[in-house]
Design an enzyme around this catalytic site. Structure first.
Site, PDB file in Angstrom:
ATOM      1  N   LYS A  63       0.860  -1.179   0.000  1.00 28.93           N
ATOM      2  CA  LYS A  63       0.000   0.000   0.000  1.00 28.93           C
ATOM      3  C   LYS A  63       0.899   1.232   0.000  1.00 28.93           C
ATOM      4  O   LYS A  63       1.667   1.450   0.944  1.00 28.93           O
ATOM      5  CB  LYS A  63      -0.916  -0.003   1.215  1.00 28.93           C
ATOM      6  CG  LYS A  63      -1.774   1.257   1.278  1.00 28.93           C
ATOM      7  CD  LYS A  63      -2.835   1.186   2.353  1.00 28.93           C
ATOM      8  CE  LYS A  63      -3.619   2.486   2.394  1.00 28.93           C
ATOM      9  NZ  LYS A  63      -4.646   2.474   3.446  1.00 28.93           N
ATOM     10  N   LYS A  77      -2.129  -1.604  -3.882  1.00 28.46           N
ATOM     11  CA  LYS A  77      -2.974  -0.410  -3.831  1.00 28.46           C
ATOM     12  C   LYS A  77      -2.122   0.842  -3.907  1.00 28.46           C
ATOM     13  O   LYS A  77      -1.164   0.927  -3.149  1.00 28.46           O
ATOM     14  CB  LYS A  77      -3.751  -0.440  -2.524  1.00 28.46           C
ATOM     15  CG  LYS A  77      -4.571   0.794  -2.258  1.00 28.46           C
ATOM     16  CD  LYS A  77      -5.304   0.626  -0.962  1.00 28.46           C
ATOM     17  CE  LYS A  77      -6.036   1.914  -0.676  1.00 28.46           C
ATOM     18  NZ  LYS A  77      -6.436   2.016   0.692  1.00 28.46           N
TER      19      LYS A  77
HETATM   20  C1  PBG Z   1      -7.301   3.779   5.204  1.00 26.60           C
HETATM   21  C2  PBG Z   1      -7.708   3.455   3.829  1.00 26.60           C
HETATM   22  C3  PBG Z   1      -7.544   4.321   2.753  1.00 26.60           C
HETATM   23  C4  PBG Z   1      -8.119   3.695   1.657  1.00 26.60           C
HETATM   24  C5  PBG Z   1      -8.619   2.451   2.074  1.00 26.60           C
HETATM   25  N1  PBG Z   1      -8.336   2.317   3.437  1.00 26.60           N
HETATM   26  C6  PBG Z   1      -6.987   5.688   2.686  1.00 26.60           C
HETATM   27  C7  PBG Z   1      -5.724   6.002   3.318  1.00 26.60           C
HETATM   28  O1  PBG Z   1      -4.856   5.161   3.549  1.00 26.60           O
HETATM   29  O2  PBG Z   1      -5.547   7.191   3.622  1.00 26.60           O
HETATM   30  C8  PBG Z   1      -8.172   4.315   0.319  1.00 26.60           C
HETATM   31  C9  PBG Z   1      -9.145   3.766  -0.655  1.00 26.60           C
HETATM   32  C10 PBG Z   1      -9.390   4.618  -1.835  1.00 26.60           C
HETATM   33  O3  PBG Z   1      -8.753   5.663  -2.065  1.00 26.60           O
HETATM   34  O4  PBG Z   1     -10.288   4.236  -2.591  1.00 26.60           O
HETATM   35  N2  PBG Z   1      -6.898   2.838   6.054  1.00 26.60           N
END
Ligand code: PBG
Length: 324
Positions: free
Chosen positions: A195, A248
């Protein structure tokens, strides 16, 4: 000319015969947002066509999606500020919005695969995925304790797949141990393995009002410049007991999807995130691109890169198209 690759493109019949990758409704995991109240359907300004639903309308919407063939959903809670605190205490509140919603979904749709989000940010007054020290540091091991309790509460509510999105070290192992110790060895973990600290999450943070109150997430989410680090994370997640590895965002990280696919025997999933969705919708609103075609091409590219399933806000639209 010995080889004329165009021969394999000369008609639709032949093109179909040699097509290597397909997008199907089974590939789709639909991320959805739930809010408190009744009869609420509030559009996310930066995500046209995506709504925060109160539980009653959420159940209706899931029902529609199920009849279109979507069987997997990932739920996020959009909580008001008064439910947020430093320790994310709301995350284990059985009478709270999120756990009630999970239970209600599983009760009404026992056949769906229901995935959760494990991270502190939807519940945190600091807007961070981990616990913040007085000095403003994100405390790894202290956060694990909270994440373990959060995951357990979600499993108790009926979740099928726990989705740790926090990027703390050791969280998959910790969550696995907590689940197993409490009789939830059948509950899966889809780890947000790679991520990245990405600007593509902007619209999601609008949806949840969960942007960090200070600083950024770069001490826990990965540097977009790196790919070897994704392999380190993948190896750890595998050893720690993850059932799926997720990449991601997806579109700007197709190389990472491929890298993980080539280096693991676990299923690899991709999260086609909020900013990727918003860009397509915005350009289409201007009449600059054909949103349907770009959507299908984008998602297919993720399949081609090696994704076994895709979390995408386009899920319902794709399912509708595929059904036609
Ligand atoms: C947070 C989380 C995020 C997303 C999913 N879980 C955002 C972040 O890490 O700030 C993002 C998903 C998206 O942008 O569609 N734990």
């Amino acid at each position: 000319m010995l080889s004329r690759p165009r021969r394999n493109r000369k008609s639709e019949a032949i093109r179909n015969m040699v097509q290597e990758n397909y997008l199907t409704v089974h590939d789709l995991i639909f991320p959805m947002f739930v809010v408190e109240g009744e009869n609420q359907k509030i559009e996310v300004a930066s995500m046209p066509g995506i709504y925060r639903y109160s539980l009653d309308l959420l159940l209706q919407e899931i029902g529609e999606c199920v009849s279109l063939g979507i069987k997997s959903f990932c739920l996020f809670p959009a909580l008001p500020d008064e439910r947020k605190d430093k320790y994310a205490t709301e995350c284990t509140n059985k009478d709270g919005l999120y756990l009630r919603a999970l239970a209600a979904i599983k009760n009404q749709f026992p056949e769906v695969a229901l995935m959760t989000d494990v991270a502190m940010d939807p519940y945190s007054s600091d807007g961070h995925d981990g616990l913040v020290s007085d000095e403003g540091e994100i405390l790894n091991d202290e956060t694990l304790e909270i994440l373990g309790k959060m995951a357990l509460a979600q499993a108790e509510a009926g979740a099928d797949i726990i989705g740790p999105s926090d990027m703390m070290d050791g969280r998959v192992q910790h969550i696995r141990q907590v689940l197993d110790q409490h009789g939830f060895s059948h509950v899966s973990i889809m780890s947000y393995t790679a991520k990245y600290a990405s600007a593509y999450y902007g619209p999601f943070r609008d949806a949840l009002d969960s942007a960090p109150k200070f600083g950024d997430k770069k001490t826990y989410q990965m540097n977009p410049a790196n790919s070897k680090e994704a392999l380190i994370e993948a190896t750890l997640d595998e050893q720690e007991g993850a059932d799926f590895l997720m990449v991601k965002p997806a579109l700007a990280y197709l190389d990472i999807i491929k890298l993980l696919k080539d280096n693991t025997n676990l299923p690899v999933t991709a999260y086609n995130v909020s900013g990727e969705y918003a860009m397509v919708k915005a350009a289409a609103e201007k009449g600059w691109i054909d949103s349907e075609k770009v959507m299908l091409e984008t998602l297919l590219s993720m399949k081609r890169a090696g994704a076994d399933a895709i979390l995408t806000y386009f899920a319902k639209e794709v399912a509708t198209l595929l059904k036609e």
